[in-house]
Design a protein around this motif. Structure first.
Motif, short mmCIF file in Angstrom:
data_model
loop_
_atom_site.label_atom_id
_atom_site.label_comp_id
_atom_site.label_asym_id
_atom_site.label_seq_id
_atom_site.Cartn_x
_atom_site.Cartn_y
_atom_site.Cartn_z
N PRO A 296 58.51 35.14 18.39
CA PRO A 296 58.47 36.14 20.35
C PRO A 296 58.96 36.48 20.99
N LEU A 297 59.27 37.56 21.64
CA LEU A 297 59.39 37.81 22.57
C LEU A 297 59.45 38.55 23.74
N TYR A 298 58.05 39.09 23.20
CA TYR A 298 57.08 40.33 23.91
C TYR A 298 55.77 39.54 24.85
N PHE A 299 55.91 39.13 25.68
CA PHE A 299 54.33 38.85 26.39
C PHE A 299 53.89 39.20 27.31
N ASP A 300 54.08 40.98 27.11
CA ASP A 300 52.86 41.55 27.25
C ASP A 300 53.52 43.38 26.53
N ASP A 301 52.93 44.33 26.75
CA ASP A 301 53.32 45.52 26.12
C ASP A 301 55.29 45.55 26.39
N ILE A 302 55.55 45.31 27.57
CA ILE A 302 56.76 45.66 28.04
C ILE A 302 58.13 44.87 28.24
N HIS A 303 57.39 43.62 28.69
CA HIS A 303 58.58 42.43 29.02
C HIS A 303 58.47 41.82 28.54
N VAL A 304 59.91 40.74 28.75
CA VAL A 304 60.25 40.05 27.41
C VAL A 304 60.76 39.13 28.16
N THR A 305 61.32 37.72 27.67
CA THR A 305 61.61 36.97 28.43
C THR A 305 63.35 36.54 28.18
N ASP A 306 63.60 34.83 28.21
CA ASP A 306 64.94 35.40 28.18
C ASP A 306 65.58 35.92 26.69
N LYS A 307 65.07 34.79 26.18
CA LYS A 307 65.89 35.85 24.77
C LYS A 307 65.77 37.32 24.63
N GLY A 308 65.21 37.61 25.03
CA GLY A 308 64.98 39.60 25.17
C GLY A 308 65.77 39.85 25.69
N ASN A 309 65.96 39.17 27.05
CA ASN A 309 66.89 39.82 28.56
C ASN A 309 68.85 39.84 27.53
N LYS A 310 68.67 38.58 26.85
CA LYS A 310 69.93 39.05 26.50
C LYS A 310 70.59 39.35 25.56
N ILE A 311 69.45 39.92 24.84
CA ILE A 311 69.48 40.41 23.29
C ILE A 311 69.91 41.68 23.83
N VAL A 312 69.29 42.52 24.78
CA VAL A 312 69.77 43.57 25.09
C VAL A 312 70.62 43.80 26.18
N ALA A 313 71.61 42.57 26.86
CA ALA A 313 72.85 42.02 27.68
C ALA A 313 73.98 42.54 26.66
#
Length: 369
Positions: free
Chosen positions: A331-348
């Motif tokens: 799991p990465l998304y907690f709504d339709d557009i926002h992610v938590t720390d893990k998702g932010n790290k992947i994008v970074a």
């Protein structure tokens, strides 16, 4: 004389009643804020524990903004457990306006995904993880990564902020990570009307940080008008192409401005849940309804991606990150557009790969040193 005294008493009494009324409203507002329902995503399977998500939720509700022309900035010097701002109105640590010799600055511009809604700390935002990557890199220069994200921002606000505010900080690289808000709100005006409404301006009293009533009234009005705007968002294909074209043209203006002012511009189309082909968790799947609104949002973001090759002629680099999470099953998304720390790290990590060669070249040739 007695008539004058009577008028004075009535005036004083009326004034006192107004003060009492204002006080009662303020007390009611504070009670309301203290008893606000928790964010709907607190128990989402994307969070490791709900104590962290509760604190994130509490801090998000206290965020304050300042209004500067056609764009918003965060109020300076906010300091909560998971959220702080500098004296310049950016999330994260303090920095000086004038760069030290050998310093190179990256600004990441966007909406709440950049600002870090859902991040457990300033360091866990996209900017925070990107800063860590540069701190651990082999580059000789000092790299400062600055989070210029503002919740709800669309491309018109972002590019106006760059032109009217960011340039004074001598950026070397500006990364635009956005598209989601424009696609979701179908923004093709200079500003969505719910942000440009005259009534909305009555409640722009962000300097009165102790007095909470204006903020709550502002939130009520913004929420009401934005809901009306979103409900009226048209699925007309001509308008949807216009949304993507306006997004493209606005960023092309910044890319050309960068070429004239010695900063490089990277434009990335952000992911949303409706553009993703990742395996969805139980909670993530709740935010995918299969509606025409979702289909149109996806189409607009895809059209933005189709424009990227054209934009590469003026921009330093572009990237379509709409599918950046597809290979991840957790799991990465907690709504339709926002992610938590893990998702932010992947994008970074992806933005580091894109921006690193540009910074390396600038340092090698002493550009903007």
């Amino acid at each position: 004389m007695s008539v004058q005294v009577s008028y004075k008493k009535q005036f004083v009494l009326g004034f006192l009643l107004i003060i009492i009324l204002i006080g009662v409203i303020e007390i009611s507002v504070r009670v309301y804020e203290a008893t606000l329902p928790e964010c709907t995503w607190i128990n989402s399977d994307v969070f490791e524990n709900n104590q962290t998500s509760k604190k994130i939720c509490q801090d998000l509700k206290k965020i304050q903004y300042q209004y500067l022309g056609n764009y918003l900035l965060l109020e300076p010097k906010q300091d909560d457990l998971t959220f702080t701002t500098s004296s310049h109105g950016f999330r994260g640590p303090e920095f000086e306006i004038e760069k030290e010799p050998g310093t190179y600055r990256i600004f990441i511009v966007g909406g709440s995904a950049v600002m870090g809604v859902g991040a457990s700390s300033d360091e866990a935002t996209i900017a925070g993880f990107l800063q860590k990557s540069y701190d651990e890199s082999d580059l000789n220069g000092k790299i400062e990564v600055i989070n210029a994200g503002v919740s709800g921002a669309v491309v018109f606000e972002e590019t106006d902020m760059i032109k009217e505010y960011l340039l004074q900080f001598e950026p070397d690289v500006i990364i635009g990570y956005d598209g989601g808000n424009d696609a979701r709100t179908r923004s093709f005006d200079e500003l969505p009307y719910f942000k440009n409404n005259q009534l909305f301006g009555i409640f722009k009293m962000s300097d009165l940080t102790i007095y909470r009533t204006p903020f709550v009234l502002n939130d009520f009005l913004n929420d009401f008008l934005s809901r009306s705007y979103h409900q009226a968002a048209d699925d007309n294909s001509e308008i949807n192409v216009m949304v993507a074209e306006n997004w493209k043209n606005r960023w092309l203006d910044i890319c050309k401005l960068g070429n004239e002012n010695s900063f490089s511009t990277i434009v990335a189309v952000q992911p949303t849940l409706v553009t993703s082909s990742k395996h969805l968790s139980n909670d993530e799947s709740k935010y995918v309804k299969g509606t025409s609104w979702e289909s149109t949002t996806r189409n607009i973001l895809e059209t933005m991606g189709d424009f990227l090759p054209e934009m590469n002629k003026s921009c330093a680099q572009t990237a379509d990150l709409t599918n950046v999470f597809d290979s991840y099953s957790e799991p990465l998304y907690f709504d339709d557009i926002h992610v938590t720390d893990k998702g932010n790290k992947i994008v970074a990590e992806r933005l580091f790969e894109i921006s690193y060669p540009i910074l390396k070249n600038k340092i090698k040739h002493g550009i903007n040193e």
